[in-house]
Design an enzyme around this catalytic site. Sequence first.
Site, short mmCIF file in Angstrom:
data_model
loop_
_atom_site.label_atom_id
_atom_site.label_comp_id
_atom_site.label_asym_id
_atom_site.label_seq_id
_atom_site.Cartn_x
_atom_site.Cartn_y
_atom_site.Cartn_z
N GLU A 94 41.42 27.81 29.05
CA GLU A 94 40.33 27.33 29.89
C GLU A 94 40.45 25.84 30.17
O GLU A 94 41.07 25.09 29.41
CB GLU A 94 38.98 27.65 29.26
CG GLU A 94 38.84 27.29 27.82
CD GLU A 94 37.61 27.96 27.21
OE1 GLU A 94 36.52 27.44 27.43
OE2 GLU A 94 37.76 28.99 26.52
N CYS A 107 39.60 18.46 32.25
CA CYS A 107 39.90 18.58 30.82
C CYS A 107 40.79 19.79 30.66
O CYS A 107 40.43 20.90 31.05
CB CYS A 107 38.59 18.77 30.06
SG CYS A 107 38.82 19.18 28.32
N CYS A 114 44.57 27.46 18.42
CA CYS A 114 44.83 26.21 17.69
C CYS A 114 44.96 26.57 16.22
O CYS A 114 44.35 27.53 15.75
CB CYS A 114 43.65 25.25 17.89
SG CYS A 114 43.88 23.63 17.11
N CYS A 118 39.41 23.28 12.44
CA CYS A 118 38.17 22.50 12.33
C CYS A 118 36.97 23.45 12.30
O CYS A 118 36.90 24.40 13.08
CB CYS A 118 38.03 21.52 13.48
SG CYS A 118 39.36 20.31 13.50
N CYS A 121 34.70 24.29 15.56
CA CYS A 121 35.37 24.45 16.84
C CYS A 121 35.73 25.91 17.12
O CYS A 121 36.28 26.60 16.25
CB CYS A 121 36.63 23.59 16.86
SG CYS A 121 37.54 23.71 18.40
N CYS A 335 34.89 23.60 23.80
CA CYS A 335 36.28 24.08 23.68
C CYS A 335 36.36 25.52 23.21
O CYS A 335 35.85 25.86 22.16
CB CYS A 335 37.03 23.26 22.64
SG CYS A 335 36.82 21.51 22.79
N1 SAH Z 1 42.65 18.97 18.99
C1 SAH Z 1 42.13 17.80 19.67
C2 SAH Z 1 41.34 18.18 20.93
C3 SAH Z 1 40.10 18.94 20.58
S1 SAH Z 1 38.76 19.06 21.67
C4 SAH Z 1 41.26 17.02 18.73
O1 SAH Z 1 41.00 17.49 17.63
O2 SAH Z 1 40.87 15.91 19.07
C5 SAH Z 1 38.01 17.53 21.89
C6 SAH Z 1 36.88 17.16 20.92
O3 SAH Z 1 35.82 18.11 20.85
C7 SAH Z 1 37.37 16.97 19.51
O4 SAH Z 1 36.85 15.77 19.01
C8 SAH Z 1 36.79 18.17 18.80
O5 SAH Z 1 36.69 17.96 17.42
C9 SAH Z 1 35.48 18.31 19.50
N2 SAH Z 1 34.83 19.61 19.36
C10 SAH Z 1 35.37 20.83 19.22
N3 SAH Z 1 34.42 21.78 19.13
C11 SAH Z 1 33.24 21.15 19.22
C12 SAH Z 1 31.88 21.59 19.19
N4 SAH Z 1 31.56 22.87 19.04
N5 SAH Z 1 30.94 20.64 19.32
C13 SAH Z 1 31.24 19.34 19.47
N6 SAH Z 1 32.49 18.87 19.50
C14 SAH Z 1 33.49 19.77 19.37
#
Ligand code: SAH
Length: 349
Positions: A94, A107, A114, A118, A121, A335
């Site tokens: 997406e 974006c 992944c 985390c 996420c 995401c």
């Molecule tokens: N792998 C990369 C890109 C991830 S997405 C990274 O870790 O930076 C971009 C941002 O959104 C990251 O900071 C990630 O931790 C955050 N993110 C992911 N899921 C989220 C959610 N449910 N709520 C808020 N931020 C989120």
Amino acid sequence: MIQHTDLKSLPLAQLKEEIVALGEKPFRAAQLYEWMHVRLADSWEEMSNLSKTFREMLTDRYPLTVLRVVREQTSRIDGTKKFLFSLPDGNLVESVWMRYRHGNSVCISSQVGCRMGCSFCASTIGGLERNLTPAEMLDQIYRIQKLTGERVSNVVVMGSGEPLDNYDNLITFLHMLTDEHGLHISQRNVTVSTCGIVPKMYELAKEGLQITLALSLHAAVDDKRQELMPIAKRYRIGELMEACGEYYARTGRRITFEYSLVGGVNDTQEDAMRLSGLAKAHGCHVNLIPVNPVKERNFVQSDRHRIELFKNKLEKNGINVTIRREMGRDIDGACGQLRRRYMDTDQKG
Ligand code: SAH
């Protein structure tokens, strides 16, 4: 079956070598490159200044990487668009299109799924499926520019996947995206977000790129960070900060800290104070993201008041801070959410 080179993932110099090896003149490579990366063609046939036999040979031998739109949703709140694309092998990724005063931003995803794990996420729930090729990263932007009919001026690699876990393809993608023979997006308008893979941050610092690096910090102390992000067990905050220092020293580009506020987990005044300390020491901008609730996880957002208090604390300490506007909240903006929902409802029946 013979695997043919993915011509759309080749930078111009390499495309030239490939085309010359096929017995064609080098200028044919420049024409092909322009069709793929400026005119955003979706088939070899439409490249009308190439001979018919050459186009037929390409059609027979080289699949052209073009993503197919499976879903498109437009937010009624802010016009943000979310696209679900199908890759040539049927995998789904997406991308999000956002309109800002300073231009349109896309974006993109860098991997299918992944493996970083985390805890808040959605992208990581099914693990890593595979890396995206440079062409698959580029084509998310190309399709969106064609579909919206508007120029994309900013790109953030903040969708699904960890970009530094797909390092070589990411670097090729960045060069091609900002190359004057392609879309020629300014490097300063490109942001790559990482969960903090320290050795790769050092490598990135040496690439001579002028992109912005965003670090997903989410906690200012190691034990809290480890609860949210498994990668934090591998690299301590101290090591991360040294890597940030090196990135700044080599590129002159300030790092952005991303900090997702999770209710009752990392949103206290003490958290804000510690975060201020780190941001101040490194001259970093802080981007606060109210956590986006994900169906499979039971995290809650901090309430408005707490978010304001957190922001005020940072500001009192002289930190440059923004709260990320929650664009596309009504369309599974976070995401990996749209892909998961689609796979749940449309594919499993
Ligand atoms: N792998 C990369 C890109 C991830 S997405 C990274 O870790 O930076 C971009 C941002 O959104 C990251 O900071 C990630 O931790 C955050 N993110 C992911 N899921 C989220 C959610 N449910 N709520 C808020 N931020 C989120």
